[in-house]
Design an enzyme around this catalytic site. Structure first.
Site, PDB file in Angstrom:
ATOM      1  NE  ARG A  63       0.587   1.192  -9.321  1.00 13.31           N
ATOM      2  CZ  ARG A  63       0.726   1.138  -7.798  1.00 13.31           C
ATOM      3  NH1 ARG A  63       1.127  -0.861  -7.389  1.00 13.31           N
ATOM      4  NH2 ARG A  63      -0.679   1.441  -7.851  1.00 13.31           N
ATOM      5  CD  GLU A 100      -8.861   3.923  -5.225  1.00 12.35           C
ATOM      6  OE1 GLU A 100      -7.727   3.048  -5.798  1.00 12.35           O
ATOM      7  OE2 GLU A 100      -8.823   4.713  -4.490  1.00 12.35           O
TER       8      GLU A 100
END
Length: 182
Positions: A63, A100
């Site tokens: 992105r 994460e």
């Protein structure tokens, strides 16, 4: 065009329990459906860096490529791609890191930087900071400097922007979401 944080935040879709239970993914694709919002994001970043000493735009897979290409074009700077492992065809530098929800590796062509450059790192968001920290380590392996790390979103509850600042990487984001914020 005037920057409107509310407009930007309203176009970022929360996706609960993606990619795994307990994670709320912040999806920027609705932002790209609004030409006005996309222009607001791009123009805000262009204005921030137009007179800066940035020499290269380091776009992070995938992105970060969306904004990185626009900024490289508008600022007339070379675009450096930081990709997931195995995507670049020539000799690379690599750095593994934890996010994460996974462990992964980031690569950059060894000849993308030669030393002394001021690199602006770009991605869609700062979560734990792992991706940006790995990108900074790869950039520094070439003898280049990280001017700043920029993103659309900061998730400050995950501690990434703090970890990056502690590592000497200035950060800039256009908006932030608390963990419980929709």
């Amino acid at each position: 065009m005037i920057f409107d944080e509310y407009t930007i935040k309203s176009l970022i879709r929360p996706v609960p329990d993606f990619p795994k239970p307990g994670v709320t993914f912040r999806d920027i694709t609705p932002l790209y459906h609004s030409p006005r919002a996309m222009r607001m994001v791009a123009d805000s970043l262009i204005q921030r860096y137009v007179e800066s000493p940035v020499t290269h735009i380091g776009a992070i897979d995938a992105r970060g490529f969306l904004l990185g290409a626009v900024l490289a074009y508008e600022l007339n700077k070379p675009l450096v791609l930081l990709r997931k492992a195995g995507k670049l065809p020539a000799d690379t530098l690599r750095e593994s890191y934890a996010t994460e929800y996974s462990e992964t590796t980031l690569e950059m062509h060894r000849d993308a930087l030669s030393g002394g450059e001021q690199v602006l790192l770009l991605d869609d968001l700062i979560a734990t900071g792992g991706t940006f920290l790995a990108a900074a380590r790869v950039v520094r392996q070439c003898g280049a400097n990280v001017y700043e790390a920029a993103a659309i979103i900061d998730l400050p509850d995950l501690g990434g922007s703090r970890s990056m600042q502690d590592a000497g990487i200035p950060t800039f984001t256009l908006c932030a979401f608390a963990e419980d914020e929709q």
